[in-house]
Enzyme design. Sequence first.
Site, short mmCIF file in Angstrom:
data_model
loop_
_atom_site.label_atom_id
_atom_site.label_comp_id
_atom_site.label_asym_id
_atom_site.label_seq_id
_atom_site.Cartn_x
_atom_site.Cartn_y
_atom_site.Cartn_z
N ARG A 296 -17.49 -78.47 46.59
CA ARG A 296 -17.62 -79.73 45.83
C ARG A 296 -16.21 -80.26 45.66
O ARG A 296 -15.35 -79.59 45.07
CB ARG A 296 -18.27 -79.49 44.47
CG ARG A 296 -18.08 -80.66 43.52
CD ARG A 296 -18.95 -80.58 42.29
NE ARG A 296 -20.34 -80.81 42.62
CZ ARG A 296 -21.29 -81.05 41.72
NH1 ARG A 296 -20.99 -81.08 40.44
NH2 ARG A 296 -22.52 -81.25 42.09
N HIS B 118 -24.03 -86.83 48.22
CA HIS B 118 -24.53 -85.62 47.55
C HIS B 118 -25.81 -85.18 48.27
O HIS B 118 -26.91 -85.26 47.71
CB HIS B 118 -24.79 -85.94 46.08
CG HIS B 118 -24.94 -84.73 45.20
ND1 HIS B 118 -24.77 -83.44 45.65
CD2 HIS B 118 -25.25 -84.63 43.87
CE1 HIS B 118 -24.97 -82.60 44.63
NE2 HIS B 118 -25.26 -83.28 43.55
N GLN C 291 -28.56 -82.64 46.78
CA GLN C 291 -29.38 -83.22 45.71
C GLN C 291 -30.57 -83.97 46.30
O GLN C 291 -31.71 -83.84 45.83
CB GLN C 291 -28.52 -84.19 44.88
CG GLN C 291 -29.29 -84.86 43.76
CD GLN C 291 -29.70 -83.87 42.68
OE1 GLN C 291 -28.87 -83.13 42.18
NE2 GLN C 291 -30.99 -83.84 42.33
N ASP D 99 -28.79 -92.88 37.87
CA ASP D 99 -27.75 -91.87 37.72
C ASP D 99 -26.76 -92.38 36.68
O ASP D 99 -26.82 -93.54 36.24
CB ASP D 99 -27.08 -91.62 39.09
CG ASP D 99 -26.13 -90.42 39.10
OD1 ASP D 99 -26.15 -89.62 38.14
OD2 ASP D 99 -25.36 -90.28 40.08
N CYS E 36 -30.58 -87.12 38.88
CA CYS E 36 -30.05 -85.84 39.39
C CYS E 36 -29.50 -84.96 38.27
O CYS E 36 -29.34 -83.76 38.47
CB CYS E 36 -28.99 -86.10 40.45
SG CYS E 36 -27.49 -86.89 39.83
N ARG F 36 -33.29 -77.72 43.55
CA ARG F 36 -31.97 -77.50 44.16
C ARG F 36 -31.92 -76.08 44.71
O ARG F 36 -31.44 -75.84 45.82
CB ARG F 36 -30.85 -77.69 43.12
CG ARG F 36 -30.67 -79.11 42.62
CD ARG F 36 -30.11 -80.03 43.68
NE ARG F 36 -28.84 -79.57 44.19
CZ ARG F 36 -27.65 -79.81 43.61
NH1 ARG F 36 -27.60 -80.57 42.54
NH2 ARG F 36 -26.53 -79.35 44.13
N1 CP Z 1 -26.95 -82.73 39.95
C1 CP Z 1 -25.85 -81.97 40.05
O1 CP Z 1 -25.25 -81.83 41.13
O2 CP Z 1 -25.48 -81.36 38.90
P1 CP Z 1 -24.15 -80.53 38.60
O3 CP Z 1 -23.02 -81.52 38.56
O4 CP Z 1 -24.40 -79.86 37.30
O5 CP Z 1 -23.93 -79.55 39.73
N1 NVA Z 2 -22.80 -89.47 40.57
C1 NVA Z 2 -22.53 -88.26 39.82
C2 NVA Z 2 -23.45 -87.17 40.25
C3 NVA Z 2 -23.30 -85.89 39.49
C4 NVA Z 2 -24.16 -84.78 40.01
C5 NVA Z 2 -21.08 -87.87 39.97
O1 NVA Z 2 -20.57 -87.90 41.09
O2 NVA Z 2 -20.47 -87.54 38.97
#
Ligand code: CP
Ligand code: NVA
Length: 308
Positions: free
Chosen positions: A107, A134, A137, A225, A266, A294
């Site tokens: 990530r 993502h 997700q 989101d 998400c 997930r």
């Molecule tokens: N939805 C998601 O990716 O959550 P986290 O940021 O907690 O991993």
């Molecule tokens: N759009 C959000 C998703 C988190 C899982 C971010 O990137 O922070």
Amino acid sequence: MRHFLDIHKTPADDLRGMIDDAKRIKNARIGLPKGTPDADQPLKNHMVALIFEKPSTRTRVSFDVGVRQMGGQTMVLSGNNMQLGHGETIADTARVLSRYVDMIMIRTFDETTLLEMAEYASVPVINGLTDRTHPCQIMADIMTYEEHSGPIKGKKVVWAGDGNNVCASFLHAAGQFGFDLTVTGPETLAPEAESIGWARDHGAKITLEPDLEKAVEGADLVVTDTWISMHDSQTTKERRHNQLRPYQINAGVMAQAKDDALFMHCLPAHRGEEATNEVMDSSQSVVFDEAENRLHAQKAIMRWCLAK
Ligand code: CP
Ligand code: NVA
């Protein structure tokens, strides 16, 4: 060896295969304690590095649990505490990690970090979120939709709010899974033209509709989101809130959608901002199923990465 970098970079048949595999994996575990190993152990003797340059709850725990249930071991690494965060190149990091581990999930911020990691690693690399996309997700979200409402092909999905990384992966999924996607939000926060173009080039009907109520009319699925993603500067907070407040999903908005429409987010959610408690906790909301899925979807992704 295969990397799982994005929905639009993975063949559509393989994505469909992964969703089906995820459903099978989930069904085989119904009623078992969470620590029960899977009947087969495809990650036996495998070590997986989970690298986080941003915070995470779901991605971190679901990958960790998933690897263990499949018989493997994990190490969770924070970008800051690695030399990667102190000047070592991504290419060198990728080559070094490939000598120790069998798979890497990362990530990160800029997607070039992910792409460079994949270019130089000799083990599969999985995208656990970048500023742009993502994909894990959205695999869980497709699975969740189909569990509740059947095939997503031909359905009307509405994305409301910021045209962010999760939205981009929904656009890619529209092209790969054949659903219509209406995006509603302020023009200045619209998704990248490249993702819209990709989805359209792959046969998806993509509509940009600035009016939330019109957009949601007849929707089978409504998705939103956070208004501020992890890569967004907090200095833009007030402006973004002002721009996005009209796109809040509340009961009145859901009433414009089909009676059996689902609501997705998400998570993490900012309750009372992008969606009200009433919607988050309604019978139409499947946010915790998304979170659970997930685990199952990522197991299918990891199996696909290691398949000979
Ligand atoms: N939805 C998601 O990716 O959550 P986290 O940021 O907690 O991993
Ligand atoms: N759009 C959000 C998703 C988190 C899982 C971010 O990137 O922070």
